[in-house]
Enzyme design. Structure first.
Site, mmCIF file in Angstrom:
data_model
loop_
_atom_site.group_PDB
_atom_site.id
_atom_site.type_symbol
_atom_site.label_atom_id
_atom_site.label_comp_id
_atom_site.label_asym_id
_atom_site.label_seq_id
_atom_site.Cartn_x
_atom_site.Cartn_y
_atom_site.Cartn_z
ATOM 1 N N LEU B 74 -6.029 76.156 -13.817
ATOM 2 C CA LEU B 74 -6.585 75.835 -12.502
ATOM 3 C C LEU B 74 -7.933 75.136 -12.676
ATOM 4 O O LEU B 74 -8.984 75.749 -12.508
ATOM 5 C CB LEU B 74 -6.731 77.138 -11.711
ATOM 6 C CG LEU B 74 -6.538 77.029 -10.197
ATOM 7 C CD1 LEU B 74 -6.263 78.395 -9.618
ATOM 8 C CD2 LEU B 74 -7.712 76.378 -9.527
ATOM 9 N N GLU B 76 -9.326 71.107 -12.062
ATOM 10 C CA GLU B 76 -8.967 69.728 -11.714
ATOM 11 C C GLU B 76 -9.529 68.708 -12.697
ATOM 12 O O GLU B 76 -8.861 67.735 -13.044
ATOM 13 C CB GLU B 76 -9.419 69.400 -10.285
ATOM 14 C CG GLU B 76 -8.580 70.066 -9.191
ATOM 15 C CD GLU B 76 -8.904 71.540 -8.978
ATOM 16 O OE1 GLU B 76 -9.923 72.013 -9.539
ATOM 17 O OE2 GLU B 76 -8.153 72.226 -8.266
ATOM 18 N N PHE B 99 -4.870 69.884 -2.906
ATOM 19 C CA PHE B 99 -5.336 69.460 -1.579
ATOM 20 C C PHE B 99 -6.484 68.469 -1.759
ATOM 21 O O PHE B 99 -7.239 68.565 -2.724
ATOM 22 C CB PHE B 99 -5.862 70.653 -0.762
ATOM 23 C CG PHE B 99 -4.792 71.471 -0.105
ATOM 24 C CD1 PHE B 99 -4.318 71.145 1.164
ATOM 25 C CD2 PHE B 99 -4.253 72.567 -0.754
ATOM 26 C CE1 PHE B 99 -3.328 71.899 1.766
ATOM 27 C CE2 PHE B 99 -3.252 73.333 -0.151
ATOM 28 C CZ PHE B 99 -2.792 72.999 1.111
ATOM 29 N N GLY B 101 -9.431 68.255 -0.534
ATOM 30 C CA GLY B 101 -10.776 68.795 -0.741
ATOM 31 C C GLY B 101 -10.991 69.370 -2.132
ATOM 32 O O GLY B 101 -12.112 69.721 -2.492
ATOM 33 N N PRO B 105 -13.933 68.297 -8.127
ATOM 34 C CA PRO B 105 -14.239 68.693 -9.511
ATOM 35 C C PRO B 105 -13.756 67.657 -10.535
ATOM 36 O O PRO B 105 -14.262 67.604 -11.647
ATOM 37 C CB PRO B 105 -13.482 70.015 -9.676
ATOM 38 C CG PRO B 105 -13.391 70.561 -8.292
ATOM 39 C CD PRO B 105 -13.220 69.354 -7.401
ATOM 40 N N HIS B 145 -9.002 71.495 3.433
ATOM 41 C CA HIS B 145 -7.565 71.231 3.303
ATOM 42 C C HIS B 145 -7.095 70.070 4.177
ATOM 43 O O HIS B 145 -5.899 69.912 4.393
ATOM 44 C CB HIS B 145 -6.760 72.487 3.685
ATOM 45 C CG HIS B 145 -6.900 73.614 2.703
ATOM 46 N ND1 HIS B 145 -8.065 74.320 2.547
ATOM 47 C CD2 HIS B 145 -6.019 74.156 1.822
ATOM 48 C CE1 HIS B 145 -7.894 75.257 1.625
ATOM 49 N NE2 HIS B 145 -6.663 75.180 1.167
#
Lengths: 374, 352
Positions: B74, B76, B99, B101, B105, B145
């Site tokens: 997890l 990005e 998503f 938003g 990262p 989101h």
């Protein structure tokens, strides 16, 4: 600094700072693979690169380069680890691994095209297995990990042949604080990627000492990720070779990632734009000057009678030639045509780039017309 | 590191158009791309057994295995960064960002690393990475989101940005994006995932099986006139095409003939198509869900003003979200360009 990030706990040393061979039964066998000619190869890489490094620094001071980043003082771990690499391995450097670049076959003066501001990528990475320098700290650790994941998919690990390969990724003490590096360790660990992360802890991230990055030795970063690790004297090329050989073989055999922390010292400034007198003591530099990797290997080669005069003369000449060629080449390179700024933005045509290129060419030629009309 | 398309002879059969949802069309497009080229990998969070939070990758893990449909950690930046490394090794990763938003990262890896590698390497290295981002609002989600970050990426040289508005375009463009040697941000209007439409699957498959990736890139970069009209040009893309077509119907009842241009590609922008339409109608309104300030609409407006100035009967107007963070979803219909606000802009350019 007992217990702090610069504690010497667990440091593998095979040549002490007087150049005397120390025994470490874990690594003696690997070190014994180095024939005298291999030791001289490492010595040559360090000396020639230092001559180049000096010349590049002078060129920067003369205004010929926008910036220069010295490898001064860190040649030991670079030469040792670089010597452990095979053609089938792939290197992701940060931006001061000039010794490794030399060992991979890069003609070092070409590198100055980057620092003179002519282009960003003066060499073909896939040709020499040495990726472009990455200036955004730690970003390349993820590229290295992805590349290693790809090597694994390609079946390039665990065959037990010379075709097996691994990635080695160089980074500094400052980079260990980056999120990208921590994500790289996560991805490498869970995918069992064939990669060796080599932290050159040169004790300074520009003006910040390693205590600003960590309260414990950086080697322990590996523990929480379940990655095996080793700590090595970074100014000892023989230990650098042995420890990196162990790590690369671990990775090439399909056993997954390894992390090495090499404790060394940045003898120069961070870059030609930096001024270390603002933040560190001369005494510290003097202490580390006594531990110079070149002097150390020279003492050892002399001690074992493998430092013939003709060899010394030969590499001195090579260093001089390299420095001279750097000076000549740099001054001979013209600026590229301005329109080259539009080249390679995309691999396929892109309307915005094409439109702006056409406009710029018309604009430029309008001046030519004016000149011609006079 | 080439843009060669691996060919699987006979892997496609002529098919009559079938009804698909947009999510289903993207799924089918991904499947076709993976069948055509075994270097194509899918990477992302929860895209394996779960099939992604929107189920866009449903069934692919089962059929292609976990080595090609990769549930990643997890992280990005890590996903995009390792996709870059895999790209350097010859793989074509299709990354799913869960998503809109959550893409930030990875912002450095996308804008500084991915976008610039081809340029920095003097064209020696190519990075055919596709970053799929479900974007935009109207799903009643909680914060982060429902965002529309396209302008931030469109401002970065080296990236391509495309966004389909129909199942047909979704099916075609995802495959064209994967075949493209440049990095592509593929923006999926998530509120339209479940709209159904006819999809003809044969044409793009034939194009790509023939190795025509350059043609495919050019085609992916073109706008389309979604509805012809003579009074006002309404420029939309992704989620607002649906709104624009509704507004055009309402305007038609008032005798205002609206032409709807679906941009499809945000980088590059197909300026010639927009300008040609503007010259025909003399009035232009741009509508997007992203805030209007510094947005795609401003760029369209500038281009139309520069290239069709003497044809214009009214200033170019923009309709979009406001310069405020995405609000709670109970008032998102006021924040986003509603039918009322778009119609209001049409009235203003007509009565100018």
């Amino acid at each position: 600094m007992a217990g702090g990030p610069l504690d010497t706990e667990g440091l593998v040393t095979l040549l002490d700072h007087h150049g005397r061979r120390q025994s470490d039964e874990r690594f003696d066998d690997l070190a014994s693979r180095l024939a005298p000619s291999d030791l001289r190869d490492m010595y040559r890489a360090m000396v020639v690169t230092r001559a180049f490094d000096d010349a590049a620094m002078a060129l920067q001071r003369q205004g010929e380069l926008g910036l220069w980043v010295q490898s001064l003082g860190q040649e030991g771990i670079q030469a040792g680890s670089g010597k452990a690499l095979r053609a089938s391995d792939y290197v992701f450097p940060s931006y001061r691994e000039h010794v490794v670049a030399y060992q991979r076959g890069l003609d070092l003066p070409q590198m100055l095209r980057l620092f003179r501001g002519l282009e960003h990528g003066p060499w073909d990475p896939s040709e020499i297995g040495f990726h472009l320098y990455t200036l955004v700290i730690g970003a390349h650790t993820l590229h290295a990990t992805g590349y290693a994941m790809g090597m694994d998919r390609d079946g390039r690990v665990g065959s037990g042949t010379e075709d097996d390969g691994a990635v080695i990724c160089y980074l500094g003490d400052g980079a260990t604080s980056q999120g990208d590096f921590n994500e790289a360790l996560t991805f490498a660990a869970v995918t069992n990627a064939p990669i060796v992360f080599l932290i050159q802890n040169n004790q300074w991230a520009i003006s910040e000492p390693t205590t600003r990055q960590s309260r414990i030795p950086l080697v322990h970063r590996a523990d929480g990720f379940g990655i095996p690790s080793m700590r090595v004297d970074g100014n000892d090329p023989i230990a650098g070779y042995a420890v990196t050989s162990w790590a690369l073989e671990h990775a090439r055999s399909g056993n997954g990632p390894v992390l090495i922390e090499a404790l060394t010292y940045r003898m120069g400034a961070h870059t030609s734009s930096d001024d270390p007198t603002k933040y560190r003591e001369r005494a510290q530099e003097d202490y580390w000057r006594e531990r110079d990797p070149i002097a150390r290997l020279e003492s050892y080669l002399t001690e074992i009678g493998e430092f013939p005069e003709e060899f010394v003369a030969e590499i001195e000449a090579e260093g001089k030639e390299m420095a001279e060629r750097a000076r000549t080449l740099v001054r001979s390179w013209p600026a590229p045509p301005a329109t080259s700024m539009f080249d390679h933005v995309y691999a396929h045509p892109h309307a915005a780039v094409e439109t702006e290129r056409e406009w710029f060419e018309r604009y430029e030629s309008s001046f030519t017309d004016t000149e011609a009309a006079r | 590191m080439t843009d060669t398309i691996h060919r699987t002879p006979g892997s496609h059969v002529a098919e009559a158009p079938t009804k698909m949802t947009m999510a289903g069309a993207i799924n089918a497009g991904l499947r076709a791309a993976m069948e055509r080229d075994d270097k194509v990998l899918l990477m992302g969070e929860d895209i394996g057994q779960l099939g992604g939070v929107f189920r866009v990758t449903e069934g692919l893990h089962k059929d292609f295995g976990e080595s090609r449909v990769i549930d990643t950690p997890l992280a990005e930046s890590g996903i995009v960064g390792t996709a870059i490394g895999l790209g350097l090794r010859g793989y074509r990763s299709v990354v799913e960002i869960q998503f809109d938003g959550f893409v930030f990262p990875a912002f450095d890896q996308i804008t500084t690393q991915l976008a610039k590698m081809h340029y920095r390497s003097q064209g020696r290295l190519t990075l055919p990475v596709v970053i799929r981002i479900p974007y935009a609002g109207h799903i009643g989600a909680i914060e982060h989101h429902s965002e529309s970050p396209e302008a931030l990426f469109a401002h970065t040289a080296g990236l391509r940005l495309v966004t389909p508005a129909t199942p047909q375009d979704a099916y075609d463009m995802i495959q064209q994006a994967i075949a493209c040697p440049d990095p592509v941000i593929f923006l999926e209007p998530k509120a339209r995932y479940w709209d159904k439409g006819e999809v003809e699957t044969d044409r793009v498959v034939r194009q790509l099986s023939d190795g025509e990736s350059k043609t495919a890139t050019a085609e992916m970069s073109q706008a389309r006139v979604a509805r012809e009209g003579s009074d006002v040009t309404l420029v939309a893309y992704g989620p607002t095409v649906h709104v624009a077509l509704q507004v055009a119907e309402i305007a038609a009842a008032q005798d205002v003939d609206v032409e709807v241009v679906d941009l499809r590609s945000l980088s590059p922008l197909d300026i010639p198509t927009v300008v040609a339409s503007a010259k025909r109608t003399g009035r232009v309104v741009v509508v997007h869900e992203a805030p209007t300030l510094h947005g795609i609409g401003a760029e369209i407006s500038a281009a139309v003003t520069e290239q069709a100035f003497f044809h214009l009967q009214a200033p170019v107007l923009r309709v979009g979200a406001f310069h405020a963070p995405y609000p709670g979803s109970k008032i998102e219909h006021e924040y986003l360009p509603s039918i009322d606000r778009v119609y209001d802009a049409i009235e203003r350019v007509v009565s100018h």
